[in-house]
Write a protein that holds these residues in place. Structure first.
Motif, PDB file in Angstrom:
ATOM      1  N   TRP A  73      -9.229  -8.019 -10.920  1.00 33.68           N
ATOM      2  CA  TRP A  73      -9.067  -8.613  -9.435  1.00 33.68           C
ATOM      3  C   TRP A  73     -10.285  -9.015  -8.789  1.00 33.68           C
ATOM      4  O   TRP A  73     -10.467 -10.022  -8.119  1.00 33.68           O
ATOM      5  CB  TRP A  73      -8.645  -7.248  -8.535  1.00 33.68           C
ATOM      6  N   CYS A 120       0.701   0.648  -0.714  1.00 39.24           N
ATOM      7  CA  CYS A 120      -0.016  -0.533  -0.090  1.00 39.24           C
ATOM      8  C   CYS A 120       0.745  -0.972   1.159  1.00 39.24           C
ATOM      9  O   CYS A 120       0.270  -1.640   1.990  1.00 39.24           O
ATOM     10  CB  CYS A 120      -0.040  -1.587  -1.288  1.00 39.24           C
ATOM     11  N   ASN A 121       2.197  -0.709   1.167  1.00 41.01           N
ATOM     12  CA  ASN A 121       2.883  -1.116   2.137  1.00 41.01           C
ATOM     13  C   ASN A 121       2.613  -0.712   3.458  1.00 41.01           C
ATOM     14  O   ASN A 121       3.111  -0.994   4.641  1.00 41.01           O
ATOM     15  CB  ASN A 121       4.440  -1.022   1.847  1.00 41.01           C
ATOM     16  N   ASN A 149       1.298  -0.182 -11.207  1.00 41.32           N
ATOM     17  CA  ASN A 149       1.805  -1.524 -10.866  1.00 41.32           C
ATOM     18  C   ASN A 149       2.962  -1.270  -9.711  1.00 41.32           C
ATOM     19  O   ASN A 149       3.974  -2.089  -9.740  1.00 41.32           O
ATOM     20  CB  ASN A 149       2.371  -2.447 -11.946  1.00 41.32           C
ATOM     21  N   GLU A 150       2.848  -0.502  -8.905  1.00 45.36           N
ATOM     22  CA  GLU A 150       3.537  -0.290  -7.651  1.00 45.36           C
ATOM     23  C   GLU A 150       2.766  -0.470  -6.449  1.00 45.36           C
ATOM     24  O   GLU A 150       1.669  -0.279  -6.418  1.00 45.36           O
ATOM     25  CB  GLU A 150       4.314   1.292  -7.949  1.00 45.36           C
ATOM     26  N   THR A 151       3.539  -0.653  -5.274  1.00 49.11           N
ATOM     27  CA  THR A 151       2.929  -1.016  -4.150  1.00 49.11           C
ATOM     28  C   THR A 151       3.430  -0.269  -2.861  1.00 49.11           C
ATOM     29  O   THR A 151       3.144  -0.413  -1.797  1.00 49.11           O
ATOM     30  CB  THR A 151       3.150  -2.535  -3.647  1.00 49.11           C
ATOM     31  N   CYS A 177      -3.180   3.114  -2.586  1.00 49.24           N
ATOM     32  CA  CYS A 177      -2.982   1.658  -2.896  1.00 49.24           C
ATOM     33  C   CYS A 177      -3.367   1.033  -4.106  1.00 49.24           C
ATOM     34  O   CYS A 177      -2.756   0.545  -4.886  1.00 49.24           O
ATOM     35  CB  CYS A 177      -3.087   0.951  -1.593  1.00 49.24           C
ATOM     36  N   SER A 178      -4.509   1.396  -4.222  1.00 54.91           N
ATOM     37  CA  SER A 178      -5.445   0.737  -5.463  1.00 54.91           C
ATOM     38  C   SER A 178      -4.993   1.355  -6.618  1.00 54.91           C
ATOM     39  O   SER A 178      -4.568   0.827  -7.719  1.00 54.91           O
ATOM     40  CB  SER A 178      -6.900   0.946  -5.292  1.00 54.91           C
ATOM     41  N   ASP A 197      -6.542  -7.691  -2.602  1.00 57.84           N
ATOM     42  CA  ASP A 197      -6.542  -6.980  -3.881  1.00 57.84           C
ATOM     43  C   ASP A 197      -8.075  -6.399  -4.040  1.00 57.84           C
ATOM     44  O   ASP A 197      -8.764  -6.792  -4.968  1.00 57.84           O
ATOM     45  CB  ASP A 197      -5.873  -7.522  -5.077  1.00 57.84           C
ATOM     46  N   GLU A 226      -2.242   3.178  -7.277  1.00 54.49           N
ATOM     47  CA  GLU A 226      -0.928   3.045  -7.728  1.00 54.49           C
ATOM     48  C   GLU A 226      -0.732   1.605  -8.270  1.00 54.49           C
ATOM     49  O   GLU A 226       0.120   1.433  -9.010  1.00 54.49           O
ATOM     50  CB  GLU A 226       0.132   3.036  -6.295  1.00 54.49           C
ATOM     51  N   LYS A 227      -1.566   0.543  -7.707  1.00 56.30           N
ATOM     52  CA  LYS A 227      -1.181  -0.638  -8.357  1.00 56.30           C
ATOM     53  C   LYS A 227      -1.995  -0.911  -9.668  1.00 56.30           C
ATOM     54  O   LYS A 227      -1.137  -1.617 -10.399  1.00 56.30           O
ATOM     55  CB  LYS A 227      -1.865  -1.782  -7.335  1.00 56.30           C
ATOM     56  N   TYR A 228      -3.106  -0.516  -9.997  1.00 56.18           N
ATOM     57  CA  TYR A 228      -3.716  -0.592 -10.940  1.00 56.18           C
ATOM     58  C   TYR A 228      -3.130   0.599 -12.221  1.00 56.18           C
ATOM     59  O   TYR A 228      -3.371   0.009 -13.542  1.00 56.18           O
ATOM     60  CB  TYR A 228      -5.075  -0.718 -11.179  1.00 56.18           C
TER      61      TYR A 228
END
Length: 475
Positions: free
Chosen positions: A33, A261-262, A256-258, A248-249, A23, A251-253
């Motif tokens: 993170w 990132c996948n 809270n989706e990945t 990726c960053s 992360d 969407e995650k912060y």
């Protein structure tokens, strides 16, 4: 107060679940993170005082610079996100990563660069932590002698407001929120012609980055992502892969989706992180000598405030009755990653023994200059000035001392190669940039060709004259 803090801390425990070593997204990393910390329930007054030999030292001034909190993408990022999503949907093999087929772009241009909820939380918690660390100092002076300075950007003003909210969280008689807007201090790289020509638009300055983007490591990331999506070779550009890493960053912060990132493995994220570090190293830090020079207005302002507030002849017990001499208990500045990195560079922090290059990523895996760790969102640098009185001396000798904190942890101060320095030694170390020696307008000026020609060596001019005489003689 302790119960209140503990409740906040416990409510955040769930947020740390699922955080892993990958992360890290260079300057798009969230503060949580990067540090693994939010609010610390055991912080109260831990750095207000300390003993050093016969000296009893008490904090009298906090001078803190922060980067704004986690934000929405900027408008240019949002436009690229839309283009990237459409490109992938139109060209990918339909049976692969089907979750992208229905992915909807939720990034609204109206939110251009504004703080997200995570960013507000970061700033509020750092504000609260700062109050708790120096609680005795701020309970004496904090409702009256704290000044806020911000860049003109909305995300910095929002960050200042959030820091203020956390700082004054438990105070009944909190002052009215006010701040000074000052781009000369907080965005010193703006409107600087020499920075633009010598650094930002100088392709030669970024040759290590461009070479790395053509390297096997980086090109394999592009090929791997294309393969996972069933895209033809050459479909994705270098910029597309950067945008996937950024998405990726985001969407995650934010959500809270990945999903995005996948598309990248842990190792590939590390490649992208190093590439971003190369860019920041040469654009804002040790990669070009001019980067440190333009931080002088901010550092000079910090040192001047520290010098005035840390006047050793001052009776700190009488400050609430008399502030005619400019004392501040704290000065809080809010800026950008482009503020933090040149300042860190000028201070001599996180300087590796060799420069970052396109060819030494493996060797630099444990590098000091890792922006995911040193300049995430809400990163911060704080000088704390202490009044140290010799209790065993009949003359009550006093010495003013300084500690330096980065992202709320004490670090060695390069000015004296120690965690505790005298204030005077720090002031002396930077004497070459103080006052009228730091003229940003002059520093940023590009000399016209006619001006530069005046500095052609005399011997060179003499040679030209001889050649002309010879030419005329033989004609």
């Amino acid at each position: 107060m302790k119960l209140y803090t503990l409740i906040i801390f416990c409510s955040l425990v769930d947020k740390s679940i699922g955080i892993s070593d990958w992360d890290v997204f260079a300057t798009k990393t969230t503060y949580h993170w990067a540090t693994g910390r939010t609010i610390n329930p055991f912080f109260a007054d831990v750095d207000y005082s300390f003993l050093k030999g016969n000296y009893e030292c008490k904090a009298v001034h906090v001078n803190m610079v922060l980067r704004h909190g986690a934000r929405w993408p900027t408008d240019s990022n949002m436009e690229h996100i839309e283009e990237l999503a459409n490109k992938i949907k139109e060209n990918k093999t339909s049976s692969l990563f089907t979750e992208l087929d229905n992915w909807a772009n939720r990034y609204d241009l109206q939110n251009d660069g504004k703080l997200v909820q995570e960013g507000m939380v970061e700033q509020e918690f750092i504000g609260r932590n700062t109050w708790m660390r120096f609680q005795t100092l701020f309970e004496m002076y904090g409702n009256k002698y704290v000044k806020f300075v911000s860049s003109s950007k909305g995300r910095c003003i929002q960050s200042t407001q959030s820091f203020y909210n956390g700082f004054y969280k438990t105070m009944d008689n909190k002052p009215i929120f006010a701040y000074e807007k000052n781009n000369k201090l907080m965005r010193f790289y703006d409107d600087c012609d020499r920075y633009e020509t010598d650094v930002e638009d100088n392709e030669e300055n970024f040759k290590e980055l461009r070479t790395f983007e053509k390297s096997r490591d980086f090109q394999n990331v592009i090929k791997s992502v294309e393969g996972r999506l069933g895209l033809d070779a050459g479909t994705l550009s270098v910029d597309d892969v950067y945008q996937i890493h950024n998405l990726c960053s985001y969407e995650k912060y934010i959500y809270n989706e990945t999903t995005w990132c996948n598309l990248l493995t842990d190792e590939e994220r590390q490649v992208m992180e190093y590439s971003s570090d190369l860019e920041n190293y040469y654009e804002s830090s040790y990669g070009h000598p001019f980067n440190a020079k333009i931080a002088c207005p901010l550092l000079d302002n910090m040192l001047t405030t520290m010098e005035i507030s840390g006047d050793k002849s001052r009776d700190f017990d009488s400050i609430p009755q008399d502030n005619a001499n400019g004392y501040l208990a704290a000065k809080i500045y809010e800026g950008h990653s482009g503020t933090m990195l040149p300042l860190m560079t000028k201070l001599g922090l996180f300087n590796d023994s060799e420069p970052l290059k396109s060819s030494n990523r493996e060797k630099m895996k444990n590098r000091k200059f890792r922006t995911s760790h040193i300049t995430p969102f809400s990163s911060n640098i704080a000088f704390v000035v202490y009044s140290c009185d010799d209790k065993l001396s009949s003359n009550h000798d006093r010495e003013m001392m300084v500690k330096l904190f980065v992202n709320e942890l004490p670090v060695t101060i390069p000015a004296c190669n120690n965690e505790v320095c005298t204030l005077q030694s720090v002031l002396d170390y930077f004497k070459d940039i103080r006052g009228d020696k730091c003229d940003l307008e002059k520093l940023c000026e590009i000399k016209p060709v006619s001006e530069a020609s005046r500095h052609i060596p005399v011997t060179f001019l003499y040679l030209i004259v001889l050649l002309l005489i010879s030419y005329i003689s033989f004609k």
